[in-house]
Enzyme design. Structure first.
Site, PDB file in Angstrom:
ATOM      1  CG  HIS A 192      32.642 134.873  94.477  1.00  0.00           C
ATOM      2  ND1 HIS A 192      32.593 133.738  94.855  1.00  0.00           N
ATOM      3  CD2 HIS A 192      31.982 135.027  93.157  1.00  0.00           C
ATOM      4  CE1 HIS A 192      31.846 133.114  94.058  1.00  0.00           C
ATOM      5  NE2 HIS A 192      31.536 133.861  92.987  1.00  0.00           N
ATOM      6  CD  GLU A 434      44.201 132.725  76.571  1.00  0.00           C
ATOM      7  OE1 GLU A 434      44.403 133.296  77.873  1.00  0.00           O
ATOM      8  OE2 GLU A 434      43.061 132.463  76.248  1.00  0.00           O
ATOM      9  CG  ASP A 458      45.832 131.583  80.782  1.00  0.00           C
ATOM     10  OD1 ASP A 458      46.091 130.700  81.784  1.00  0.00           O
ATOM     11  OD2 ASP A 458      44.618 132.035  80.291  1.00  0.00           O
ATOM     12  CB  CYS A 505      43.867 141.715  77.287  1.00  0.00           C
ATOM     13  SG  CYS A 505      43.939 139.887  76.796  1.00  0.00           S
TER      14      CYS A 505
HETATM   15  C1  PEP Z   1      45.059 136.072  79.892  1.00  0.00           C
HETATM   16  O1  PEP Z   1      45.364 134.911  79.953  1.00  0.00           O
HETATM   17  O2  PEP Z   1      46.214 136.832  79.863  1.00  0.00           O
HETATM   18  C2  PEP Z   1      43.801 136.884  79.984  1.00  0.00           C
HETATM   19  C3  PEP Z   1      43.734 138.039  79.859  1.00  0.00           C
HETATM   20  O3  PEP Z   1      42.760 136.177  80.199  1.00  0.00           O
HETATM   21  P1  PEP Z   1      42.385 135.556  81.624  1.00  0.00           P
HETATM   22  O4  PEP Z   1      43.171 136.613  82.657  1.00  0.00           O
HETATM   23  O5  PEP Z   1      41.112 135.718  81.815  1.00  0.00           O
HETATM   24  O6  PEP Z   1      42.551 134.040  81.572  1.00  0.00           O
HETATM   25 MG    MG Z   2      43.619 133.661  79.661  1.00  0.00          MG
END
Ligand code: PEP
Ligand code: MG
Length: 590
Positions: A192, A434, A458, A505
């Site tokens: 948080h 991922e 991930d 991302c």
């Molecule tokens: C990722 O796994 O790279 C991703 C963008 O999702 P999160 O960080 O929310 O798992």
């Molecule tokens: Mg992820």
């Protein structure tokens, strides 16, 4: 003599200031027995304190909603829910009446029972709840015995807040004009505290072992939210060095403001889209302000994480359409709930898994909870009536999941049509890459998806078998590992071959050190923390694709991540020295 601590940088920037220690050591309240005729007075005191706490929470909730958005406010709504629960409060009254103890003792004991219950589950999801329990206890006790005033009230001058842990209430209740930054001993990038720090735009470092014991109130502190360094009693030389960074950073950030209206394209005219990763709808404003191309990842599960119940369809619809409106016609990629693993749900919390990152998380969880999944998809689709929306499924590991998820989506579309509710019938549906399975099989998935988004956060943990939340193996976690680079390259190729757009991302996309490499690997769309957009745009506009491709070819020829990162640093200093500067290039976080 300066002392340096190292933590996890979760919110960028550097600040220098005096320390304010937020003492979270809980004072033990002795058992005080009251006279037979005083129990009524004690129950009255308890009732008043509970009411006052509820009232206060209502105000904080409204304030948080105004300043931080609805999802942040829901943390306090969760506290209100706990306090309204008779299972918590009735035993307090019974204890006063049965044991003839003072109200504050009854409160302390009952909160302890609740905290022990959460703690005994041993799942990381519960640890967050234990924090909430102590936070709420502190609030009720404050109304009972005044001296338990939340330490933050003492904060009257601008300072760097150092705490063992920072609860949601404490973080959100911090006076904005007085807090220069946070340092905590516990927590990870998804805590948080990290969310609040980013939302507030102040530097923060979490997981800095030893800070709460080693640092004292009033000490001078350098807090480096870019590298995770926390320096107590810095020497004059260190202070001067960091002041220099701050001056440089301010001048640099100012120079980037003009970029907002300029296209994100290389010197030789290749367009590279820069999108934002957001957790709360309000963050879309930053993407727009920074001249981003849209929202590449909306982590919708944060709606759930800041709530004590499954968000209703209306609550979801409200948040999603708010985000679409704020995005001013730019496209918004809503990722369906990525719950599970480190992102808990109420249901899962009752039945902790032994290995949650390999368990019923993400799309698996949604497909096993169809009612919830359908409500979620209804809300997303309804929001698509207000502007360009894309839907993205997370953690796909086999093609059946993708097909099943699409079938559920089609069902929901039919329902909406029957109900006469508007939605975009041509909404694009894509998937995250991922998992190694999805990356290796990208060519075949490409037939069934409108786009790919590579989630390196991930992907790296699954390819390298390194838990992304475990600080003990953090040094093994590297997106520069040759195996990871090869996977990214292969996914981009698979996408090209089948004309399926590929975006990235994971956090690495926001690291300027990696920008040329990612572009050289063929990526033309990067989705990053909104504040990073101007920095990346500067890189994109400073280079040509030919040199990025050459750099990527060489980077992919190494067989260790150390060689790769050393090479990237070296090249960054040569090709884009004004962009990465000595400092970012030295950052060893990735
Ligand atoms: C990722 O796994 O790279 C991703 C963008 O999702 P999160 O960080 O929310 O798992
Ligand atoms: Mg992820």
């Amino acid at each position: 003599m300066e002392d340096t601590y190292k933590g996890i940088p979760v919110s960028p920037g550097v600040t220098i200031g005096r320390v304010f220690v937020l003492d979270d050591v809980r004072t033990r309240i002795p058992r005080r027995v009251v006279g037979e005729h005083s129990t009524e007075r004690e129950t009255g005191r308890l009732r008043d304190a509970l009411e006052a706490s509820q009232l206060e929470l209502t105000e904080i909730c409204a304030q948080a909603e105004k300043e931080l958005g609805m999802e942040a406010a829901k943390i306090f709504a969760f506290h209100q829910g706990m306090l309204a629960d008779k299972h918590l409060t009735e035993p307090m009254f019974k204890r006063i009446e049965g044991e003839r103890v003072a109200a504050e003792y009854a409160v302390q004991e009952q909160f302890r029972v609740l905290a022990d219950m959460f703690a005994s589950k041993g799942d990381s999801a519960f640890r967050t709840k234990v924090d909430d329990v102590w936070d709420l206890e502190r609030r009720v006790l404050k109304h009972l015995i005044g001296e338990h005033v939340m330490g933050i009230a003492r904060l009257t001058e601008a300072a760097v807040v150092v705490a063992r842990d920072l609860t949601p209430s404490q973080a959100a209740g911090l006076p904005r004009d007085k807090v220069l930054g946070f340092v905590t001993e516990t927590g990870g990038p998804t805590s948080h505290t990290a969310i609040f720090a980013r939302a507030l735009g102040i530097p923060a470092v979490v997981g800095a072992e030893g800070v709460s014991d080693g640092i004292e109130e009033g000490d001078l502190l350098v807090l480096d939210g870019d590298t995770g360094a926390v320096i107590a009693d810095p020497s004059d030389e260190t202070i001067e060095q960091y002041r220099g960074y701050i001056r440089e950073e301010e001048a640099y950030a100012l120079s980037l403001e003009d970029l907002a209206d300029l296209p994100s394209e290389t010197k030789d005219g290749v367009r590279v889209k820069l999108l934002g990763n957001i957790e709360f709808p309000e963050e879309a404003d930053v993407v727009v302000r920074n001249g981003g191309d849209g929202i590449g990842l909306y982590r919708t599960e944060y709606l759930w994480l800041t709530s004590d119940h499954e968000p209703t369809e209306e609550e979801q619809y409200e948040a999603f359409s708010d985000c679409v409106h704020r995005s001013n016609g730019l496209s918004v990629t809503l990722r369906t709930y990525d719950l599970g693993a480190d992102k808990y749900t109420q249901e899962r919390a009752l039945n902790p898994e032994r290995n949650p990152f390999l368990g019923c998380r993400s799309i698996r969880y949604c497909l096993q909870n169809l009612g919830m999944f359908k409500r979620h998809l209804r809300a997303i689709l309804r929001a698509s009536a207000h502007g360009p929306v894309k839907i993205m499924f997370p953690l796909i590991t086999n093609v059946m999941e993708l097909r099943q998820a699409r079938m559920v989506l089609l069902d929901v579309m039919e329902d909406l049509s029957e109900d006469g509710l508007a939605y975009d019938k041509d909404v694009e549906v894509g998937m995250m890459v991922e998992t190694p399975a999805a990356a290796i099989m990208a060519t075949s998935y490409a037939r069934e998806t409108a786009f790919f988004s590579i989630g390196t956060n991930d992907l790296v943990q699954y390819v390298l078998a390194v838990d992304r939340t475990n600080e003990r193996v953090a040094s093994l976690y590297s997106p520069a590992h040759p195996a990871v680079l090869r996977m990214i390259k292969d996914v981009v190729r698979a996408g090209r071959r089948r004309e399926v757009p590929v975006s990235i991302c994971g956090e690495v996309a926001g690291e300027t050190l990696y920008t040329m490499l990612l572009m050289g690997l063929g990526l033309r769309s990067l989705s990053v923390t909104p504040s990073r957009i101007p920095y990346l745009k500067r890189v994109v506009r400073s280079v040509d694709i030919g040199s990025c491709e050459r750099l990527a070819r060489t980077a992919c020829s190494f067989d260790s991540e150390r060689q790769v990162t050393a090479y990237l640093r070296d090249q960054a200093r040569k090709i884009i020295p004004d962009v990465v500067g000595g400092r970012s290039a030295e950052s060893d976080w990735f």
